[in-house]
Write a protein that holds these residues in place. Structure first.
Motif, PDB file in Angstrom:
ATOM      1  N   LEU A  70      72.667  20.676 -57.331  1.00  0.00           N
ATOM      2  CA  LEU A  70      71.359  21.274 -57.635  1.00  0.00           C
ATOM      3  C   LEU A  70      70.569  21.538 -56.361  1.00  0.00           C
ATOM      4  O   LEU A  70      69.924  22.578 -56.216  1.00  0.00           O
ATOM      5  CB  LEU A  70      70.573  20.348 -58.563  1.00  0.00           C
ATOM      6  N   PHE A  71      70.636  20.589 -55.421  1.00  0.00           N
ATOM      7  CA  PHE A  71      69.910  20.763 -54.171  1.00  0.00           C
ATOM      8  C   PHE A  71      70.486  21.921 -53.361  1.00  0.00           C
ATOM      9  O   PHE A  71      69.744  22.719 -52.769  1.00  0.00           O
ATOM     10  CB  PHE A  71      69.985  19.471 -53.353  1.00  0.00           C
ATOM     11  N   ALA A  72      71.826  22.036 -53.330  1.00  0.00           N
ATOM     12  CA  ALA A  72      72.477  23.068 -52.518  1.00  0.00           C
ATOM     13  C   ALA A  72      72.277  24.464 -53.100  1.00  0.00           C
ATOM     14  O   ALA A  72      72.311  25.453 -52.364  1.00  0.00           O
ATOM     15  CB  ALA A  72      73.968  22.769 -52.384  1.00  0.00           C
ATOM     16  N   THR A  73      72.092  24.561 -54.420  1.00  0.00           N
ATOM     17  CA  THR A  73      71.959  25.875 -55.053  1.00  0.00           C
ATOM     18  C   THR A  73      70.559  26.132 -55.573  1.00  0.00           C
ATOM     19  O   THR A  73      70.357  27.054 -56.368  1.00  0.00           O
ATOM     20  CB  THR A  73      72.959  25.991 -56.228  1.00  0.00           C
ATOM     21  N   ALA A  74      69.591  25.340 -55.121  1.00  0.00           N
ATOM     22  CA  ALA A  74      68.233  25.437 -55.669  1.00  0.00           C
ATOM     23  C   ALA A  74      67.648  26.826 -55.497  1.00  0.00           C
ATOM     24  O   ALA A  74      66.936  27.328 -56.368  1.00  0.00           O
ATOM     25  CB  ALA A  74      67.334  24.398 -55.005  1.00  0.00           C
ATOM     26  N   GLY A  75      67.929  27.483 -54.387  1.00  0.00           N
ATOM     27  CA  GLY A  75      67.360  28.800 -54.153  1.00  0.00           C
ATOM     28  C   GLY A  75      68.100  29.928 -54.826  1.00  0.00           C
ATOM     29  O   GLY A  75      67.657  31.080 -54.790  1.00  0.00           O
ATOM     30  N   ASP A  76      69.240  29.623 -55.451  1.00  0.00           N
ATOM     31  CA  ASP A  76      70.071  30.656 -56.055  1.00  0.00           C
ATOM     32  C   ASP A  76      69.921  30.743 -57.561  1.00  0.00           C
ATOM     33  O   ASP A  76      70.581  31.568 -58.188  1.00  0.00           O
ATOM     34  CB  ASP A  76      71.552  30.401 -55.720  1.00  0.00           C
ATOM     35  N   MET A  77      69.107  29.909 -58.165  1.00  0.00           N
ATOM     36  CA  MET A  77      68.995  29.926 -59.620  1.00  0.00           C
ATOM     37  C   MET A  77      67.535  29.969 -60.051  1.00  0.00           C
ATOM     38  O   MET A  77      66.669  29.384 -59.408  1.00  0.00           O
ATOM     39  CB  MET A  77      69.688  28.700 -60.224  1.00  0.00           C
ATOM     40  N   PRO A  78      67.238  30.706 -61.130  1.00  0.00           N
ATOM     41  CA  PRO A  78      65.863  30.734 -61.650  1.00  0.00           C
ATOM     42  C   PRO A  78      65.493  29.388 -62.264  1.00  0.00           C
ATOM     43  O   PRO A  78      66.316  28.741 -62.921  1.00  0.00           O
ATOM     44  CB  PRO A  78      65.914  31.840 -62.704  1.00  0.00           C
ATOM     45  N   VAL A  79      64.260  28.969 -62.046  1.00  0.00           N
ATOM     46  CA  VAL A  79      63.815  27.673 -62.542  1.00  0.00           C
ATOM     47  C   VAL A  79      63.887  27.621 -64.069  1.00  0.00           C
ATOM     48  O   VAL A  79      64.338  26.631 -64.651  1.00  0.00           O
ATOM     49  CB  VAL A  79      62.383  27.375 -62.061  1.00  0.00           C
ATOM     50  N   ALA A  80      63.453  28.703 -64.724  1.00  0.00           N
ATOM     51  CA  ALA A  80      63.487  28.728 -66.189  1.00  0.00           C
ATOM     52  C   ALA A  80      64.924  28.621 -66.698  1.00  0.00           C
ATOM     53  O   ALA A  80      65.201  27.918 -67.676  1.00  0.00           O
ATOM     54  CB  ALA A  80      62.838  30.007 -66.709  1.00  0.00           C
ATOM     55  N   GLY A  81      65.851  29.312 -66.038  1.00  0.00           N
ATOM     56  CA  GLY A  81      67.254  29.226 -66.427  1.00  0.00           C
ATOM     57  C   GLY A  81      67.811  27.835 -66.230  1.00  0.00           C
ATOM     58  O   GLY A  81      68.591  27.343 -67.054  1.00  0.00           O
ATOM     59  N   LEU A  82      67.404  27.185 -65.141  1.00  0.00           N
ATOM     60  CA  LEU A  82      67.837  25.811 -64.880  1.00  0.00           C
ATOM     61  C   LEU A  82      67.366  24.867 -65.983  1.00  0.00           C
ATOM     62  O   LEU A  82      68.150  24.066 -66.509  1.00  0.00           O
ATOM     63  CB  LEU A  82      67.290  25.361 -63.521  1.00  0.00           C
ATOM     64  N   ARG A 190      85.193  31.749 -60.394  1.00  0.00           N
ATOM     65  CA  ARG A 190      83.891  32.198 -59.903  1.00  0.00           C
ATOM     66  C   ARG A 190      83.976  33.181 -58.738  1.00  0.00           C
ATOM     67  O   ARG A 190      83.303  34.202 -58.739  1.00  0.00           O
ATOM     68  CB  ARG A 190      83.041  30.992 -59.508  1.00  0.00           C
ATOM     69  N   PRO A 191      84.797  32.960 -57.681  1.00  0.00           N
ATOM     70  CA  PRO A 191      84.794  33.885 -56.565  1.00  0.00           C
ATOM     71  C   PRO A 191      85.245  35.286 -56.940  1.00  0.00           C
ATOM     72  O   PRO A 191      84.826  36.249 -56.333  1.00  0.00           O
ATOM     73  CB  PRO A 191      85.765  33.235 -55.571  1.00  0.00           C
ATOM     74  N   THR A 192      86.133  35.431 -57.950  1.00  0.00           N
ATOM     75  CA  THR A 192      86.693  36.731 -58.239  1.00  0.00           C
ATOM     76  C   THR A 192      86.061  37.408 -59.437  1.00  0.00           C
ATOM     77  O   THR A 192      86.059  38.627 -59.536  1.00  0.00           O
ATOM     78  CB  THR A 192      88.212  36.607 -58.510  1.00  0.00           C
ATOM     79  N   ARG A 193      85.512  36.636 -60.374  1.00  0.00           N
ATOM     80  CA  ARG A 193      85.032  37.219 -61.614  1.00  0.00           C
ATOM     81  C   ARG A 193      83.529  37.111 -61.819  1.00  0.00           C
ATOM     82  O   ARG A 193      82.962  37.888 -62.574  1.00  0.00           O
ATOM     83  CB  ARG A 193      85.709  36.524 -62.808  1.00  0.00           C
ATOM     84  N   MET A 194      82.885  36.145 -61.169  1.00  0.00           N
ATOM     85  CA  MET A 194      81.489  35.859 -61.537  1.00  0.00           C
ATOM     86  C   MET A 194      80.505  36.115 -60.405  1.00  0.00           C
ATOM     87  O   MET A 194      79.413  36.582 -60.619  1.00  0.00           O
ATOM     88  CB  MET A 194      81.370  34.416 -62.034  1.00  0.00           C
ATOM     89  N   SER A 195      80.849  35.731 -59.196  1.00  0.00           N
ATOM     90  CA  SER A 195      79.898  35.889 -58.103  1.00  0.00           C
ATOM     91  C   SER A 195      80.607  35.607 -56.800  1.00  0.00           C
ATOM     92  O   SER A 195      81.813  35.425 -56.747  1.00  0.00           O
ATOM     93  CB  SER A 195      78.713  34.931 -58.271  1.00  0.00           C
ATOM     94  N   ALA A 196      79.838  35.529 -55.711  1.00  0.00           N
ATOM     95  CA  ALA A 196      80.413  35.258 -54.408  1.00  0.00           C
ATOM     96  C   ALA A 196      80.890  33.823 -54.329  1.00  0.00           C
ATOM     97  O   ALA A 196      80.422  32.958 -55.059  1.00  0.00           O
ATOM     98  CB  ALA A 196      79.361  35.516 -53.327  1.00  0.00           C
TER      99      ALA A 196
END
Length: 214
Positions: A70-82, A190-196
């Motif tokens: 959660l800490f490492a991806t905090a800036g990559d996810m919307p708070v409401a979605g989290l 994830r790397p090939t189908r969903m995101s970087a």
């Protein structure tokens, strides 16, 4: 009724809305596995299932890894979605305990009758989110091979087979931890189908969580 609402609406309804708000499928699947910590606690409080020392240590390690992710991806996810994804995980934990407590001998009948309570609330949520147009677009969306395949996987191996095995598993807490291992497929896709690709530190944190749950 309790299972239909907690699993059909509380888990998947909230999780789909979280992804609609911008949460990636990989992170949504990962956050849903917070149920690996919540299910043992609910089973201990509600069903009086004991937690062995190894389970406590594993849960602590997994919780640490989960927090680091959660800490490492905090800036990559919307708070409401989290928040919605975490609520979905809590709802999944309640559904797990409901199934465990019910002790039904025929899982198919239990799923069929319980899920009769889910379509109407889900339909209302869909209309509130996308308008009445979503009802007319639904047949075309379900005709897509990816959508149909996802539906079949969710219904048969994940729900019917999964809960059939769950009902015969010695401990609800142990089963919740085993369920996290299935995330390896999500992470590998994830790397090939969903995101970087995920950063190296995030991958290490996820491995730590998997080690704790195993």
């Amino acid at each position: 009724m309790a299972y239909g609402l907690t699993f059909g609406v509380g888990t998947w309804g909230l999780l789909m809305h979280a992804m609609r708000l911008g949460l990636t499928p990989a992170l949504a699947a990962w956050l849903l596995q917070a149920s690996a910590f919540l299910t043992p606690l609910l089973a201990w409080a509600w069903l009086r299932e004991p937690m062995r020392s190894t389970q406590r240590v594993g849960a602590a390690v997994a919780l640490l890894g989960f927090g680091l992710v959660l800490f490492a991806t905090a800036g990559d996810m919307p708070v409401a979605g989290l928040l919605l994804a975490v609520l979905a995980a809590g709802s999944l934990s309640v559904a797990n305990v409901v199934v465990r407590r019910s002790g039904v001998p025929t899982m198919l009948a239990f799923i069929v009758w319980s899920c009769l309570f889910a379509p109407l609330p889900l339909l209302v949520l869909a209309v509130l989110q996308g308008g009445i147009e979503v009802l007319f677009a639904m047949p075309a969306q379900l005709a897509r091979p990816m959508a149909l395949g996802s539906l079949l996987i969710q219904v048969y191996p994940v729900t019917l087979l999964g809960y059939w095995v769950f009902g015969r598993w010695p401990s609800a807490g142990e089963w919740a931890g085993m369920a996290v291992i299935g995330l390896g497929l999500v992470i590998s896709l994830r790397p090939t189908r969903m995101s970087a690709p995920a950063p190296r530190q995030t991958r290490l944190n996820r491995a730590k969580k998997l080690d704790g749950c195993a």
